[in-house]
Design a protein around this motif. Structure first.
Motif, PDB file in Angstrom:
ATOM      1  N   VAL A   1       4.478   5.901   5.655  1.00 53.02           N
ATOM      2  CA  VAL A   1       3.608   5.988   6.821  1.00 53.02           C
ATOM      3  C   VAL A   1       3.734   7.386   7.409  1.00 53.02           C
ATOM      4  O   VAL A   1       4.824   7.809   7.808  1.00 53.02           O
ATOM      5  CB  VAL A   1       3.951   4.914   7.876  1.00 53.02           C
ATOM      6  N   GLU A   2       2.607   8.093   7.426  1.00 52.50           N
ATOM      7  CA  GLU A   2       2.561   9.484   7.902  1.00 52.50           C
ATOM      8  C   GLU A   2       1.719   9.522   9.174  1.00 52.50           C
ATOM      9  O   GLU A   2       0.618   8.964   9.215  1.00 52.50           O
ATOM     10  CB  GLU A   2       1.947  10.351   6.814  1.00 52.50           C
ATOM     11  N   VAL A   3       2.222  10.192  10.199  1.00 51.95           N
ATOM     12  CA  VAL A   3       1.568  10.184  11.507  1.00 51.95           C
ATOM     13  C   VAL A   3       1.371  11.608  11.998  1.00 51.95           C
ATOM     14  O   VAL A   3       2.285  12.435  11.922  1.00 51.95           O
ATOM     15  CB  VAL A   3       2.403   9.398  12.548  1.00 51.95           C
ATOM     16  N   LEU A   4       0.174  11.892  12.509  1.00 54.29           N
ATOM     17  CA  LEU A   4      -0.084  13.151  13.199  1.00 54.29           C
ATOM     18  C   LEU A   4      -0.310  12.850  14.673  1.00 54.29           C
ATOM     19  O   LEU A   4      -1.170  12.050  15.029  1.00 54.29           O
ATOM     20  CB  LEU A   4      -1.324  13.837  12.636  1.00 54.29           C
ATOM     21  N   HIS A   5       0.462  13.497  15.535  1.00 50.16           N
ATOM     22  CA  HIS A   5       0.340  13.318  16.988  1.00 50.16           C
ATOM     23  C   HIS A   5      -0.420  14.519  17.558  1.00 50.16           C
ATOM     24  O   HIS A   5       0.106  15.633  17.579  1.00 50.16           O
ATOM     25  CB  HIS A   5       1.722  13.224  17.634  1.00 50.16           C
TER      26      HIS A   5
ATOM     27  N   TYR B   1      -0.163   8.130  20.871  1.00 50.98           N
ATOM     28  CA  TYR B   1       1.220   7.673  21.025  1.00 50.98           C
ATOM     29  C   TYR B   1       2.152   8.877  21.012  1.00 50.98           C
ATOM     30  O   TYR B   1       1.954   9.829  20.253  1.00 50.98           O
ATOM     31  CB  TYR B   1       1.590   6.702  19.905  1.00 50.98           C
ATOM     32  N   ASP B   2       3.168   8.833  21.853  1.00 52.48           N
ATOM     33  CA  ASP B   2       4.057   9.990  21.971  1.00 52.48           C
ATOM     34  C   ASP B   2       5.227   9.956  20.994  1.00 52.48           C
ATOM     35  O   ASP B   2       5.458  10.911  20.250  1.00 52.48           O
ATOM     36  CB  ASP B   2       4.563  10.139  23.408  1.00 52.48           C
ATOM     37  N   LEU B   3       5.986   8.863  20.960  1.00 56.86           N
ATOM     38  CA  LEU B   3       7.204   8.812  20.160  1.00 56.86           C
ATOM     39  C   LEU B   3       6.887   8.646  18.674  1.00 56.86           C
ATOM     40  O   LEU B   3       5.813   8.178  18.298  1.00 56.86           O
ATOM     41  CB  LEU B   3       8.087   7.661  20.640  1.00 56.86           C
ATOM     42  N   PRO B   4       7.830   9.011  17.798  1.00 57.18           N
ATOM     43  CA  PRO B   4       7.615   8.837  16.359  1.00 57.18           C
ATOM     44  C   PRO B   4       7.352   7.375  15.991  1.00 57.18           C
ATOM     45  O   PRO B   4       7.969   6.469  16.543  1.00 57.18           O
ATOM     46  CB  PRO B   4       8.927   9.340  15.756  1.00 57.18           C
ATOM     47  N   LEU B   5       6.449   7.181  15.033  1.00 54.64           N
ATOM     48  CA  LEU B   5       6.071   5.833  14.604  1.00 54.64           C
ATOM     49  C   LEU B   5       6.245   5.621  13.102  1.00 54.64           C
ATOM     50  O   LEU B   5       6.286   4.483  12.647  1.00 54.64           O
ATOM     51  CB  LEU B   5       4.600   5.548  14.954  1.00 54.64           C
ATOM     52  N   GLY B   6       6.299   6.687  12.327  1.00 52.83           N
ATOM     53  CA  GLY B   6       6.261   6.547  10.882  1.00 52.83           C
ATOM     54  C   GLY B   6       7.503   7.039  10.178  1.00 52.83           C
ATOM     55  O   GLY B   6       8.562   7.255  10.779  1.00 52.83           O
ATOM     56  N   ASP B   7       7.360   7.207   8.860  1.00 49.29           N
ATOM     57  CA  ASP B   7       8.403   7.859   8.071  1.00 49.29           C
ATOM     58  C   ASP B   7       8.357   9.361   8.322  1.00 49.29           C
ATOM     59  O   ASP B   7       9.390  10.019   8.455  1.00 49.29           O
ATOM     60  CB  ASP B   7       8.180   7.585   6.579  1.00 49.29           C
ATOM     61  N   LEU B   8       7.135   9.898   8.361  1.00 49.89           N
ATOM     62  CA  LEU B   8       6.903  11.306   8.643  1.00 49.89           C
ATOM     63  C   LEU B   8       6.043  11.417   9.894  1.00 49.89           C
ATOM     64  O   LEU B   8       4.944  10.845   9.954  1.00 49.89           O
ATOM     65  CB  LEU B   8       6.169  11.975   7.477  1.00 49.89           C
ATOM     66  N   ASP B   9       6.524  12.118  10.910  1.00 50.12           N
ATOM     67  CA  ASP B   9       5.751  12.332  12.137  1.00 50.12           C
ATOM     68  C   ASP B   9       5.593  13.825  12.369  1.00 50.12           C
ATOM     69  O   ASP B   9       6.582  14.557  12.451  1.00 50.12           O
ATOM     70  CB  ASP B   9       6.457  11.690  13.330  1.00 50.12           C
TER      71      ASP B   9
ATOM     72  N   VAL C   1       0.866  -1.173   0.000  1.00 47.47           N
ATOM     73  CA  VAL C   1       0.000   0.000   0.000  1.00 47.47           C
ATOM     74  C   VAL C   1       0.910   1.234   0.000  1.00 47.47           C
ATOM     75  O   VAL C   1       1.837   1.314   0.809  1.00 47.47           O
ATOM     76  CB  VAL C   1      -0.909   0.007   1.248  1.00 47.47           C
ATOM     77  N   PRO C   2       0.691   2.199  -0.883  1.00 48.74           N
ATOM     78  CA  PRO C   2       1.634   3.314  -0.984  1.00 48.74           C
ATOM     79  C   PRO C   2       1.610   4.292   0.180  1.00 48.74           C
ATOM     80  O   PRO C   2       2.650   4.878   0.503  1.00 48.74           O
ATOM     81  CB  PRO C   2       1.227   4.010  -2.294  1.00 48.74           C
ATOM     82  N   HIS C   3       0.455   4.480   0.838  1.00 50.40           N
ATOM     83  CA  HIS C   3       0.373   5.577   1.808  1.00 50.40           C
ATOM     84  C   HIS C   3      -0.608   5.242   2.925  1.00 50.40           C
ATOM     85  O   HIS C   3      -1.764   4.906   2.670  1.00 50.40           O
ATOM     86  CB  HIS C   3      -0.082   6.852   1.096  1.00 50.40           C
ATOM     87  N   ILE C   4      -0.140   5.306   4.151  1.00 49.74           N
ATOM     88  CA  ILE C   4      -0.981   5.213   5.341  1.00 49.74           C
ATOM     89  C   ILE C   4      -0.873   6.534   6.094  1.00 49.74           C
ATOM     90  O   ILE C   4       0.231   7.067   6.263  1.00 49.74           O
ATOM     91  CB  ILE C   4      -0.536   4.062   6.263  1.00 49.74           C
ATOM     92  N   ILE C   5      -2.017   7.058   6.521  1.00 49.27           N
ATOM     93  CA  ILE C   5      -2.019   8.234   7.388  1.00 49.27           C
ATOM     94  C   ILE C   5      -2.683   7.846   8.699  1.00 49.27           C
ATOM     95  O   ILE C   5      -3.862   7.460   8.726  1.00 49.27           O
ATOM     96  CB  ILE C   5      -2.746   9.419   6.733  1.00 49.27           C
ATOM     97  N   ALA C   6      -1.935   7.909   9.780  1.00 43.84           N
ATOM     98  CA  ALA C   6      -2.425   7.566  11.113  1.00 43.84           C
ATOM     99  C   ALA C   6      -2.588   8.848  11.915  1.00 43.84           C
ATOM    100  O   ALA C   6      -1.616   9.567  12.150  1.00 43.84           O
ATOM    101  CB  ALA C   6      -1.462   6.615  11.811  1.00 43.84           C
ATOM    102  N   ILE C   7      -3.815   9.130  12.324  1.00 47.95           N
ATOM    103  CA  ILE C   7      -4.120  10.348  13.050  1.00 47.95           C
ATOM    104  C   ILE C   7      -4.235  10.030  14.534  1.00 47.95           C
ATOM    105  O   ILE C   7      -5.114   9.273  14.949  1.00 47.95           O
ATOM    106  CB  ILE C   7      -5.421  10.979  12.530  1.00 47.95           C
ATOM    107  N   ASP C   8      -3.328  10.559  15.308  1.00 48.99           N
ATOM    108  CA  ASP C   8      -3.307  10.359  16.757  1.00 48.99           C
ATOM    109  C   ASP C   8      -3.438   8.876  17.129  1.00 48.99           C
ATOM    110  O   ASP C   8      -4.330   8.493  17.895  1.00 48.99           O
ATOM    111  CB  ASP C   8      -4.435  11.165  17.410  1.00 48.99           C
ATOM    112  N   PRO C   9      -2.562   8.012  16.589  1.00 43.90           N
ATOM    113  CA  PRO C   9      -2.657   6.576  16.901  1.00 43.90           C
ATOM    114  C   PRO C   9      -2.535   6.332  18.404  1.00 43.90           C
ATOM    115  O   PRO C   9      -1.785   7.011  19.095  1.00 43.90           O
ATOM    116  CB  PRO C   9      -1.489   5.965  16.131  1.00 43.90           C
ATOM    117  N   SER C  10      -3.282   5.354  18.892  1.00 40.71           N
ATOM    118  CA  SER C  10      -3.434   5.128  20.331  1.00 40.71           C
ATOM    119  C   SER C  10      -2.125   4.759  21.013  1.00 40.71           C
ATOM    120  O   SER C  10      -1.243   4.126  20.429  1.00 40.71           O
ATOM    121  CB  SER C  10      -4.453   4.018  20.566  1.00 40.71           C
ATOM    122  N   LEU C  11      -2.051   5.132  22.297  1.00 41.16           N
ATOM    123  CA  LEU C  11      -0.872   4.848  23.121  1.00 41.16           C
ATOM    124  C   LEU C  11      -1.044   3.581  23.954  1.00 41.16           C
ATOM    125  O   LEU C  11      -0.212   2.679  23.890  1.00 41.16           O
ATOM    126  CB  LEU C  11      -0.603   6.034  24.048  1.00 41.16           C
ATOM    127  N   VAL C  12      -2.128   3.507  24.734  1.00 42.38           N
ATOM    128  CA  VAL C  12      -2.274   2.440  25.737  1.00 42.38           C
ATOM    129  C   VAL C  12      -2.360   1.064  25.072  1.00 42.38           C
ATOM    130  O   VAL C  12      -3.168   0.843  24.171  1.00 42.38           O
ATOM    131  CB  VAL C  12      -3.521   2.690  26.606  1.00 42.38           C
TER     132      VAL C  12
END
Length: 296
Positions: free
Chosen positions: A187-191, A199-207, A159-170
């Motif tokens: 993988v693009e992430v918005l915290h 989730y606090d720490l970076p998870l993707g290619d772009l955070d 899959v070319p692109h995933i956008i995760a918006i505020d992915p869960s921490l607990v």
């Protein structure tokens, strides 16, 4: 000290995963197109269901995945489905896995199954109709952010692109299926509530860490408001192509991002529709207190 220990035990019990076997109708794919932008066509992963629908292999597909205590009719899809249909002629498949996600602990336990069902659908379209995984964008919020990664991991092909918006921490710190860069081409992430709900720490290619990544402007200390603004930012980024954008400033570290002290290049944009292949890094941006939120 004993009372503190008891509180810790109770907290752990409250967030322990409690999944169950998801039935065939516990994960439904609701198809929206410009022909039916407000009333969906419910699909299941079968050839007959797909062939009888308005799904078109001539269009790209956006898959949206809600979090716990939500459904296909919830606030997340109200923002994201409408944004994509207004911006482009696509198939939007809004996943409804609400029977398995009523409580957070339940959703945590069922997340892997939900991701596998989505991958099953993508793989069926690929093998039967030649509609490969390169045609998709996966957009998930909260638990749905990790589920998007699981779906990408289980898909045959990339899959070319995933956008995760505020992915869960607990429950995800040591989870084997936590969102990771290898789940998609990018993988693009918005915290939006980093260290609280998200989730606090970076998870993707772009955070991206807007306004420090924990509390959003105009929300004060309201974590739910900050979480909602995460997908409001994304929806705006999709519909405002050609206008103001969420332009990120590069950060040297996570610590810089959450302290609003980044001073690098302004060379990445959150969300939108553009291809971002090859982009990496941690970024920060500020937003306005009311719509339009983007300042760039």
């Amino acid at each position: 000290m004993v009372s503190i220990a008891k509180c810790v035990v109770l907290l752990c019990a409250a967030v322990a995963a409690s999944g169950f076997e998801l039935g065939e109708l516990d994960v439904i794919f609701h198809l929206f197109t410009r022909t039916n932008p407000t009333v969906s066509q419910p699909l299941v992963p079968s050839v007959n269901s797909i062939m009888a629908s308005l799904f078109s292999p001539a269009r790209r597909t956006v898959i949206t995945i809600h979090s716990h205590a939500d459904a296909v009719t919830g606030n997340f899809n109200a923002f994201v489905v409408n944004a994509h249909l207004n911006a482009e002629d696509v198939n939007v498949l809004a996943i409804d896995w609400s029977p398995g996600a009523g409580m957070y602990s339940q959703g945590l336990g069922n997340a892997v199954q939900c991701g596998e069902r989505i991958a099953q659908f993508i793989n069926l379209l690929s093998s039967t109709f030649g509609y490969g995984p390169n045609n998709y964008r996966l957009v998930g919020v909260g638990l749905g952010g990790h589920i998007a990664g699981i779906a990408g991991d289980r898909t045959v092909g990339e899959v070319p692109h995933i956008i995760a918006i505020d992915p869960s921490l607990v429950g995800w710190t040591h989870h084997p299926d936590i969102l990771k860069p290898s789940n998609a081409g990018l993988v693009e992430v918005l915290h939006a509530t980093a260290g609280l709900l998200g989730y606090d720490l970076p998870l993707g290619d772009l955070d991206f860490y807007p306004n420090g990544g924990t509390f959003q402007n105009s929300c004060a200390g309201d974590v739910t408001c900050s979480h909602i603004l995460g997908y409001a930012f994304y929806a705006e980024s999709v519909t405002a192509e050609g206008g103001s954008r969420f332009v990120g400033t590069a950060c040297e570290s996570y610590e810089q991002a959450i302290s609003n002290s980044c001073s690098g290049e302004k060379d990445a944009v959150f969300g939108g529709l553009a291809d971002k292949s090859g982009q990496t890094g941690i970024y920060h941006f500020f937003t306005n207190f009311s719509p339009p939120f983007a300042q760039g």
